[in-house]
Design an enzyme around this catalytic site. Structure first.
Site, short mmCIF file in Angstrom:
data_model
loop_
_atom_site.label_atom_id
_atom_site.label_comp_id
_atom_site.label_asym_id
_atom_site.label_seq_id
_atom_site.Cartn_x
_atom_site.Cartn_y
_atom_site.Cartn_z
N SER A 167 65.94 54.76 12.90
CA SER A 167 65.52 55.94 12.14
C SER A 167 65.99 57.27 12.74
CB SER A 167 64.01 55.97 11.95
OG SER A 167 63.37 56.26 13.17
N LYS A 182 60.10 60.75 15.65
CA LYS A 182 60.75 61.36 14.49
C LYS A 182 60.95 62.85 14.74
CE LYS A 182 59.99 57.71 11.65
NZ LYS A 182 61.04 56.80 11.37
#
Length: 184
Positions: free
Chosen positions: A37, A97
């Site tokens: 990710s 993230k």
């Protein structure tokens, strides 16, 4: 005499171990990048799906930062994922993230391009091939944060499971310490 030397060593080792444990628990903690990710900014290891590297990056996270200052847009942050992330992404626990939305922001995405309160967000860290083609709009509630992966095409993030409360933020990534090639 040998018992004094042994005692000396045991005390030294105990102090060093205590220092490491306190340092990790209160100041900085290491984490491994488990998924793609955050590619190409942070790497996961092949043969993981969409992973680019042979070794997963290991990062050190500043656990004290948010005690003295607020989270800032653009930081790469480690946080405890909400329960909905586990249900919708198949993985729970700790996530890494990029912080995109602050409390009160309206985040919108049009064909993979992100806007904050109607203004385009400059994202030089995004590989155009990984931008994706998502579209949507999300309002970030007070005391909560909106996160996206840098590999937008393959990231399960706030677009799917919503915002994260401030209490779940562990801290920003300080640097990558493994593999050593990331130092140069």
């Amino acid at each position: 005499m040998p018992w004094r030397k042994a005692t000396d060593w045991l005390v030294t080792i105990a102090i060093a171990l205590a220092f490491v444990l306190v340092f990790e628990a209160e100041i900085a903690k290491p984490y491994r990048i488990p998924s793609s990710s955050m590619e190409p900014t942070l790497h996961c290891a092949k043969p993981g799906q969409w992973c680019e590297a042979h070794f997963s990056d290991r990062v050190l996270v500043d656990r004290l930062a948010y005690r003295f200052s607020g989270p800032k847009r653009g930081q790469i942050v480690v946080f405890k994922a909400p329960a909905s992330a586990s249900a919708q992404c198949g993985e729970g626990g700790t996530y890494v993230k990029r912080l995109i939305g602050l409390p009160g922001d309206t985040i919108s995405e049009t064909n993979g391009f992100v806007f904050v309160d109607g203004r385009p967000l400059h994202e030089g860290y995004i590989d155009p091939a990984l931008r994706g083609s998502e579209s949507g709009t999300w309002k970030v509630p007070a005391g909560r944060y909106f996160f996206l992966g840098d590999d937008r095409a393959h990231s399960c993030d706030s677009r799917t499971w919503g915002t994260v409360p401030r209490s779940s933020l562990v801290g920003p990534v300080l640097f990558t310490y493994w593999p050593p090639t990331s130092w140069f």
